[in-house]
Design a protein around this motif. Structure first.
Motif, PDB file in Angstrom:
ATOM      1  N   ASP A   1       2.269 -12.311  22.333  1.00  0.00           N
ATOM      2  CA  ASP A   1       1.871 -12.065  23.267  1.00  0.00           C
ATOM      3  C   ASP A   1       2.957 -11.062  23.347  1.00  0.00           C
ATOM      4  O   ASP A   1       2.896 -10.306  23.991  1.00  0.00           O
ATOM      5  N   HIS A   2       4.179 -11.818  22.922  1.00  0.00           N
ATOM      6  CA  HIS A   2       5.240 -10.202  23.042  1.00  0.00           C
ATOM      7  C   HIS A   2       4.317  -9.064  21.940  1.00  0.00           C
ATOM      8  O   HIS A   2       4.693  -7.776  22.176  1.00  0.00           O
ATOM      9  N   LEU A   3       3.538  -9.603  20.762  1.00  0.00           N
ATOM     10  CA  LEU A   3       3.546  -8.779  19.724  1.00  0.00           C
ATOM     11  C   LEU A   3       2.375  -7.233  20.990  1.00  0.00           C
ATOM     12  O   LEU A   3       2.295  -6.224  20.654  1.00  0.00           O
ATOM     13  N   ARG A   4       1.405  -8.334  21.493  1.00  0.00           N
ATOM     14  CA  ARG A   4       0.544  -8.025  22.316  1.00  0.00           C
ATOM     15  C   ARG A   4       0.817  -6.661  23.053  1.00  0.00           C
ATOM     16  O   ARG A   4      -0.231  -5.522  23.947  1.00  0.00           O
ATOM     17  N   SER A   5       1.815  -7.310  23.541  1.00  0.00           N
ATOM     18  CA  SER A   5       2.562  -5.872  25.462  1.00  0.00           C
ATOM     19  C   SER A   5       3.248  -5.119  24.701  1.00  0.00           C
ATOM     20  O   SER A   5       3.116  -4.144  25.232  1.00  0.00           O
ATOM     21  N   TRP A   6       2.942  -4.922  23.566  1.00  0.00           N
ATOM     22  CA  TRP A   6       3.946  -3.822  22.780  1.00  0.00           C
ATOM     23  C   TRP A   6       3.468  -3.204  21.348  1.00  0.00           C
ATOM     24  O   TRP A   6       3.231  -1.848  21.242  1.00  0.00           O
ATOM     25  N   TYR A   7       1.925  -3.221  21.363  1.00  0.00           N
ATOM     26  CA  TYR A   7       0.658  -2.687  20.858  1.00  0.00           C
ATOM     27  C   TYR A   7       0.720  -1.071  21.010  1.00  0.00           C
ATOM     28  O   TYR A   7      -0.031  -1.376  22.531  1.00  0.00           O
ATOM     29  N   THR A   8       1.135  -0.330  20.845  1.00  0.00           N
ATOM     30  CA  THR A   8      -0.293   1.345  21.463  1.00  0.00           C
ATOM     31  C   THR A   8      -0.428   1.143  20.005  1.00  0.00           C
ATOM     32  O   THR A   8      -0.328   0.972  18.731  1.00  0.00           O
ATOM     33  N   PRO A   9      -2.077   1.164  20.447  1.00  0.00           N
ATOM     34  CA  PRO A   9      -3.675   1.973  19.007  1.00  0.00           C
ATOM     35  C   PRO A   9      -2.956   3.398  18.767  1.00  0.00           C
ATOM     36  O   PRO A   9      -3.191   4.412  19.928  1.00  0.00           O
ATOM     37  N   ARG A  10      -2.936   3.527  17.351  1.00  0.00           N
ATOM     38  CA  ARG A  10      -3.340   4.781  16.893  1.00  0.00           C
ATOM     39  C   ARG A  10      -2.246   5.681  17.990  1.00  0.00           C
ATOM     40  O   ARG A  10      -2.518   7.337  17.867  1.00  0.00           O
ATOM     41  N   ASP A  11      -0.654   5.228  17.984  1.00  0.00           N
ATOM     42  CA  ASP A  11       0.630   6.296  18.361  1.00  0.00           C
ATOM     43  C   ASP A  11       0.764   7.444  17.087  1.00  0.00           C
ATOM     44  O   ASP A  11       1.971   7.237  17.483  1.00  0.00           O
ATOM     45  N   VAL A  12      -0.292   7.732  16.660  1.00  0.00           N
ATOM     46  CA  VAL A  12       0.517   9.266  15.782  1.00  0.00           C
ATOM     47  C   VAL A  12       0.767  10.106  16.520  1.00  0.00           C
ATOM     48  O   VAL A  12       0.248  10.052  18.205  1.00  0.00           O
TER      49      VAL A  12
END
Length: 193
Positions: A140-151
């Protein structure tokens, strides 16, 4: 440090120094890749980790107007100014770190390469299960931190898909940055007293 400046930002490093910035979500493989590149290069290559400076040294949350970006930039500049190549690695979300990364890119006299490890959320979660910190950090932590394709969206940014193996990533980055891979086991052993 040099007295010359670009838009008021003092230049850093030399024409010979190399700056490699590895970015991506937690669990993408940044730390493993950074350590492998440094090991394969040998002495004369500093490793600056966002997590170490932000979480361990400062014990600061990743927040707007935090101290971490300035401390990271100071460490990178110090190493470049003393002739070290630098591998900088961390999440460094574009929204919070773009300004600092832009200043480093524009001020560095030598070669600079920005790399984004583009790893999907399912693959991030799969990789995280194999890490020692999986017991401390929940999915759940990883999901909350995840930002897709943050180039960053810079024309010369190297985006590596999740299918890229460690060896392929090392070779592509070393070639693109001009980082010689000449390290040997004896290069990273501590010096005798």
């Amino acid at each position: 440090m040099s007295s010359s400046a670009v838009d008021g930002v003092p230049s850093t490093g030399t024409n010979e120094t190399i700056l490699i910035c590895l970015r991506g979500n937690s669990g993408a493989g940044k730390s493993t890749l950074a350590r492998t590149l440094r090991y394969r290069h040998g002495r004369g290559c500093a490793l600056v980790g966002q997590d170490h400076l932000r979480r361990i040294l400062l014990r600061e949350r990743d927040k707007p107007r935090g101290l971490a970006p300035a401390l990271i930039a100071q460490n990178v500049r110090f190493c470049l100014d003393h002739g070290y190549h630098v591998i900088l690695e961390g999440l460094m979300h574009a929204a919070r770190y773009r300004s600092m990364l832009t200043e480093l890119r524009d001020a560095h006299r030598g070669r600079t390469l920005f790399v984004y490890l583009d790893v999907s959320l399912p693959e991030t979660l799969r990789r995280h299960d194999t890490r020692p910190m999986a017991a401390e950090v929940s999915p759940d932590h990883l999901r909350s931190w995840y930002t897709p394709r943050d180039v960053l969206g810079w024309p010369d940014e190297l985006v590596l898909p999740e299918t890229t193996t460690l060896e392929q990533a090392v070779e592509r980055i070393a070639t693109a940055a001009g980082l010689p891979l000449t390290g040997r086991d004896t290069d990273i052993l501590p010096a005798a007293p």
